[in-house]
Design a protein around this motif. Structure first.
Motif, PDB file in Angstrom:
ATOM      1  N   PRO A   1      40.746 -27.656  12.492  1.00 12.16           N
ATOM      2  CA  PRO A   1      41.927 -27.630  13.345  1.00 12.16           C
ATOM      3  C   PRO A   1      41.770 -28.534  14.549  1.00 12.16           C
ATOM      4  O   PRO A   1      40.704 -28.606  15.155  1.00 12.16           O
ATOM      5  CB  PRO A   1      42.038 -26.145  13.753  1.00 12.16           C
ATOM      6  CG  PRO A   1      40.653 -25.617  13.606  1.00 12.16           C
ATOM      7  CD  PRO A   1      40.013 -26.368  12.496  1.00 12.16           C
TER       8      PRO A   1
ATOM      9  N   ASN B   1      50.632 -26.913  17.475  1.00  6.30           N
ATOM     10  CA  ASN B   1      49.965 -26.315  16.329  1.00  6.30           C
ATOM     11  C   ASN B   1      48.747 -27.129  15.921  1.00  6.30           C
ATOM     12  O   ASN B   1      47.628 -26.717  16.095  1.00  6.30           O
ATOM     13  CB  ASN B   1      50.945 -26.228  15.154  1.00  6.30           C
ATOM     14  CG  ASN B   1      52.174 -25.426  15.536  1.00  6.30           C
ATOM     15  OD1 ASN B   1      52.106 -24.230  15.625  1.00  6.30           O
ATOM     16  ND2 ASN B   1      53.277 -26.111  15.773  1.00  6.30           N
ATOM     17  N   ASP B   2      48.988 -28.323  15.402  1.00  3.69           N
ATOM     18  CA  ASP B   2      47.874 -29.144  14.950  1.00  3.69           C
ATOM     19  C   ASP B   2      47.771 -30.448  15.731  1.00  3.69           C
ATOM     20  O   ASP B   2      47.125 -31.387  15.298  1.00  3.69           O
ATOM     21  CB  ASP B   2      48.026 -29.472  13.460  1.00  3.69           C
ATOM     22  CG  ASP B   2      49.330 -30.200  13.170  1.00  3.69           C
ATOM     23  OD1 ASP B   2      50.126 -30.368  14.108  1.00  3.69           O
ATOM     24  OD2 ASP B   2      49.514 -30.599  12.015  1.00  3.69           O
TER      25      ASP B   2
ATOM     26  N   ARG C   1      54.248 -30.517  15.176  1.00  2.00           N
ATOM     27  CA  ARG C   1      54.894 -29.732  14.135  1.00  2.00           C
ATOM     28  C   ARG C   1      54.512 -28.273  14.270  1.00  2.00           C
ATOM     29  O   ARG C   1      53.413 -27.939  14.727  1.00  2.00           O
ATOM     30  CB  ARG C   1      54.484 -30.240  12.741  1.00  2.00           C
ATOM     31  CG  ARG C   1      54.916 -31.660  12.446  1.00  2.00           C
ATOM     32  CD  ARG C   1      54.672 -31.947  10.983  1.00  2.00           C
ATOM     33  NE  ARG C   1      53.250 -31.837  10.691  1.00  2.00           N
ATOM     34  CZ  ARG C   1      52.468 -32.872  10.461  1.00  2.00           C
ATOM     35  NH1 ARG C   1      52.961 -34.074  10.471  1.00  2.00           N
ATOM     36  NH2 ARG C   1      51.197 -32.714  10.199  1.00  2.00           N
TER      37      ARG C   1
ATOM     38  N   ARG D   1      53.194 -24.719  13.144  1.00  2.00           N
ATOM     39  CA  ARG D   1      52.127 -24.328  12.231  1.00  2.00           C
ATOM     40  C   ARG D   1      52.722 -23.635  11.019  1.00  2.00           C
ATOM     41  O   ARG D   1      53.595 -22.780  11.125  1.00  2.00           O
ATOM     42  CB  ARG D   1      51.152 -23.389  12.940  1.00  2.00           C
ATOM     43  CG  ARG D   1      49.952 -23.009  12.084  1.00  2.00           C
ATOM     44  CD  ARG D   1      49.025 -22.086  12.847  1.00  2.00           C
ATOM     45  NE  ARG D   1      48.464 -22.778  13.986  1.00  2.00           N
ATOM     46  CZ  ARG D   1      47.382 -23.560  13.933  1.00  2.00           C
ATOM     47  NH1 ARG D   1      46.779 -23.737  12.762  1.00  2.00           N
ATOM     48  NH2 ARG D   1      46.929 -24.148  14.991  1.00  2.00           N
ATOM     49  N   LYS D   2      52.248 -24.013   9.852  1.00  2.00           N
ATOM     50  CA  LYS D   2      52.690 -23.410   8.618  1.00  2.00           C
ATOM     51  C   LYS D   2      51.794 -22.234   8.247  1.00  2.00           C
ATOM     52  O   LYS D   2      50.628 -22.186   8.637  1.00  2.00           O
ATOM     53  CB  LYS D   2      52.699 -24.448   7.491  1.00  2.00           C
ATOM     54  CG  LYS D   2      53.637 -25.611   7.740  1.00  2.00           C
ATOM     55  CD  LYS D   2      53.582 -26.597   6.594  1.00  2.00           C
ATOM     56  CE  LYS D   2      54.525 -27.771   6.852  1.00  2.00           C
ATOM     57  NZ  LYS D   2      54.471 -28.760   5.760  1.00  2.00           N
ATOM     58  N   THR D   3      52.372 -21.331   7.463  1.00  2.00           N
ATOM     59  CA  THR D   3      51.614 -20.150   7.061  1.00  2.00           C
ATOM     60  C   THR D   3      50.382 -20.540   6.263  1.00  2.00           C
ATOM     61  O   THR D   3      49.329 -19.882   6.347  1.00  2.00           O
ATOM     62  CB  THR D   3      52.512 -19.225   6.217  1.00  2.00           C
ATOM     63  OG1 THR D   3      53.719 -18.974   6.932  1.00  2.00           O
ATOM     64  CG2 THR D   3      51.817 -17.917   5.925  1.00  2.00           C
TER      65      THR D   3
ATOM     66  N   ASP E   1      48.473 -23.110   6.678  1.00  2.00           N
ATOM     67  CA  ASP E   1      47.450 -23.866   7.401  1.00  2.00           C
ATOM     68  C   ASP E   1      46.179 -23.067   7.624  1.00  2.00           C
ATOM     69  O   ASP E   1      45.080 -23.633   7.589  1.00  2.00           O
ATOM     70  CB  ASP E   1      48.014 -24.331   8.755  1.00  2.00           C
ATOM     71  CG  ASP E   1      49.073 -25.408   8.583  1.00  2.00           C
ATOM     72  OD1 ASP E   1      49.177 -25.944   7.465  1.00  2.00           O
ATOM     73  OD2 ASP E   1      49.801 -25.685   9.544  1.00  2.00           O
ATOM     74  N   ARG E   2      46.289 -21.764   7.819  1.00  2.00           N
ATOM     75  CA  ARG E   2      45.089 -20.962   8.092  1.00  2.00           C
ATOM     76  C   ARG E   2      44.189 -20.848   6.868  1.00  2.00           C
ATOM     77  O   ARG E   2      43.001 -20.520   6.995  1.00  2.00           O
ATOM     78  CB  ARG E   2      45.487 -19.562   8.568  1.00  2.00           C
ATOM     79  CG  ARG E   2      46.354 -18.801   7.605  1.00  2.00           C
ATOM     80  CD  ARG E   2      46.692 -17.426   8.120  1.00  2.00           C
ATOM     81  NE  ARG E   2      45.517 -16.596   8.285  1.00  2.00           N
ATOM     82  CZ  ARG E   2      45.534 -15.294   8.542  1.00  2.00           C
ATOM     83  NH1 ARG E   2      46.711 -14.691   8.674  1.00  2.00           N
ATOM     84  NH2 ARG E   2      44.431 -14.619   8.660  1.00  2.00           N
TER      85      ARG E   2
ATOM     86  N   ALA F   1      43.853 -23.492   4.751  1.00  2.00           N
ATOM     87  CA  ALA F   1      43.528 -24.854   4.337  1.00  2.00           C
ATOM     88  C   ALA F   1      42.027 -25.083   4.173  1.00  2.00           C
ATOM     89  O   ALA F   1      41.596 -25.698   3.178  1.00  2.00           O
ATOM     90  CB  ALA F   1      44.122 -25.849   5.324  1.00  2.00           C
TER      91      ALA F   1
ATOM     92  N   ARG G   1      40.462 -26.239   0.616  1.00  2.00           N
ATOM     93  CA  ARG G   1      39.737 -27.502   0.520  1.00  2.00           C
ATOM     94  C   ARG G   1      38.346 -27.282  -0.089  1.00  2.00           C
ATOM     95  O   ARG G   1      37.861 -28.068  -0.902  1.00  2.00           O
ATOM     96  CB  ARG G   1      39.632 -28.121   1.914  1.00  2.00           C
ATOM     97  CG  ARG G   1      39.305 -29.612   1.912  1.00  2.00           C
ATOM     98  CD  ARG G   1      39.369 -30.193   3.308  1.00  2.00           C
ATOM     99  NE  ARG G   1      40.732 -30.194   3.816  1.00  2.00           N
ATOM    100  CZ  ARG G   1      41.138 -29.444   4.828  1.00  2.00           C
ATOM    101  NH1 ARG G   1      40.284 -28.623   5.432  1.00  2.00           N
ATOM    102  NH2 ARG G   1      42.386 -29.500   5.251  1.00  2.00           N
TER     103      ARG G   1
ATOM    104  N   TYR H   1      47.829 -14.031   2.226  1.00  2.00           N
ATOM    105  CA  TYR H   1      48.895 -15.021   2.183  1.00  2.00           C
ATOM    106  C   TYR H   1      50.156 -14.398   1.583  1.00  2.00           C
ATOM    107  O   TYR H   1      50.117 -13.742   0.549  1.00  2.00           O
ATOM    108  CB  TYR H   1      48.452 -16.222   1.359  1.00  2.00           C
ATOM    109  CG  TYR H   1      49.503 -17.293   1.183  1.00  2.00           C
ATOM    110  CD1 TYR H   1      49.981 -18.006   2.275  1.00  2.00           C
ATOM    111  CD2 TYR H   1      50.005 -17.596  -0.076  1.00  2.00           C
ATOM    112  CE1 TYR H   1      50.941 -18.997   2.119  1.00  2.00           C
ATOM    113  CE2 TYR H   1      50.962 -18.593  -0.250  1.00  2.00           C
ATOM    114  CZ  TYR H   1      51.430 -19.279   0.861  1.00  2.00           C
ATOM    115  OH  TYR H   1      52.383 -20.259   0.703  1.00  2.00           O
TER     116      TYR H   1
END
Length: 389
Positions: free
Chosen positions: A280, A340-341, A345, A347-349, A351-352, A354, A358, A380
């Motif tokens: 982040p 957010n990042d 933009r 923060r999307k649900t 993103d936490r 990610a 990955r 989620y």
């Protein structure tokens, strides 16, 4: 050069009629003419007749003269058919190169409008006809296209393009055949099978090169229907197949990416960081009219909540919706609604989750449904579309 010679030279379609008068009516040019024939051929039986029934006037639109609309008032004769076996009792004579049965335009103007319709279509063609002083509507041009006879395709094109298309996506598919040299459709088959393509090629010999996708059905049909033709892959499918092959290769050897050194050095370039999880980004305070308004509203909402006001009353007092008040109330700090990042933009649900996604991707798990089930077990609540994207 005499007047008759000038008429034949500039107006060949009027050379076989007698012109009595040329005058202007408003913004159009009017030509009064008549036929001087005493005999005519019946269009049904082809027998010559010299019995005149009557004469009447036809009005034909013609190509513009000097940028002015032209109308021909033509007196023609109606004849009795002398053949008793013929179904016609009377018929109207036609002037070659000028009139057709039931036509309200000259042959030349009709050919000109058909060319415009084929080149430009309905709306654009109609706009051009207004500038050419031969105005017709877009539907007239479309009807002229539909009235044209279908081209004769007894022999197949030299270079034939074959591809499938969806009549109903996911359920019903057909095959479209394209003449690659002329860049126009040749035929449409109701299915995408080898038998249908082979049968069509058998009925239309002459194909020397067949351009197709990599489907096995088309390869089999082409080999059976045109065994002498050269089969090639079209450019779009070549690029698509290449992209898919590269993607499969990268996915297969993704483990090699973990063995890259932390930096890549050469003699002429500075160090380049290796691939890594960026994590982040640090929050940044946004500035501007909208962020400042958000901070003021956040402070006002929390002040009214501290005073014991319900959300509905707060929404009425501040002039904002109740959902907006609820969103402001849930945020402990206004920056949660803004930063957010580091990109501005929200923060999307997802993103936490990610970093976890990955990590699982690098471990070789690329199944979206499996990853969706794993992060849903972690809390989620979103859908799978965002995950696949």
């Amino acid at each position: 050069m005499t007047v008759s010679e000038l008429l034949t030279f500039f107006f060949p379609h009027l050379a076989d009629v007698c012109i009595d008068r040329v005058f202007r009516a408003g913004r159009s040019v009017r030509i009064q003419a008549r036929t001087g024939t005493s005999e005519a051929v019946c269009p049904s039986c082809g027998i010559m007749s010299g019995r005149v029934h009557s004469r009447y006037e036809r009005r034909l639109s013609d190509s513009a003269i000097g940028g002015q609309e032209t109308m021909i008032h033509l007196q023609v004769g109606r004849f009795f058919c002398s053949n008793e076996a013929c179904g016609k009792q009377t018929f109207a004579e036609q002037v070659a190169g000028l009139t057709v049965r039931y036509g309200r335009r000259s042959v030349g103007l009709g050919a000109q409008l058909r060319a415009i319709a084929l080149a430009l279509g309905g709306r654009a063609g109609a706009r051009l006809t207004h500038r050419l002083a031969a105005a017709v509507s877009r539907m007239t041009l479309i009807r002229m296209i539909r009235a044209l006879p279908d081209p004769d395709h007894h022999a197949g094109p030299v270079v034939l393009g074959v591809d499938d298309f969806a009549l109903r996506r996911g359920h019903t598919y057909g095959t479209v055949l394209i003449d690659m040299a002329a860049s126009r459709p040749v035929d449409v088959l109701s299915e995408r099978s080898a038998d249908a393509l082979a049968a069509w090629l058998g009925r239309h010999p002459g194909v020397q090169i067949l351009c197709r996708d990599r489907a096995g059905a088309y390869a089999d049909g082409a080999a059976r229907g045109a065994p002498e033709a050269i089969q090639v892959a079209d450019r779009w499918h070549m690029w698509r197949n290449l992209g898919e092959a590269v993607e499969r290769t990268v996915a297969k050897h993704r483990a090699c990416l973990r063995d890259l050194p932390s930096t890549v050095m050469d003699e002429n370039h500075p160090p380049v960081p290796a691939l890594a999880d960026p994590g982040p980004a640090s929050p940044q305070r946004r500035s501007g009219r909208l962020p400042e308004r958000t901070r003021r509203r956040h402070a006002a909402v929390h002040d009214l909540i501290a005073q014991g006001h319900p959300l509905r009353a707060i929404a009425r007092e501040l002039g904002i919706s109740r959902n907006t008040v609820r969103r402001f109330a849930r945020a402990s700090e206004p920056e949660e609604l803004l930063v957010n990042d580091g990109t501005g933009r929200r923060r999307k649900t997802l993103d936490r989750y990610a970093p976890y996604l990955r990590q699982r991707w690098m471990q070789g798990c690329t199944n979206a449904e499996q990853l969706l089930g794993e992060i849903r077990a972690m809390g989620y609540r979103g859908g799978g579309t965002a995950l696949r994207q």
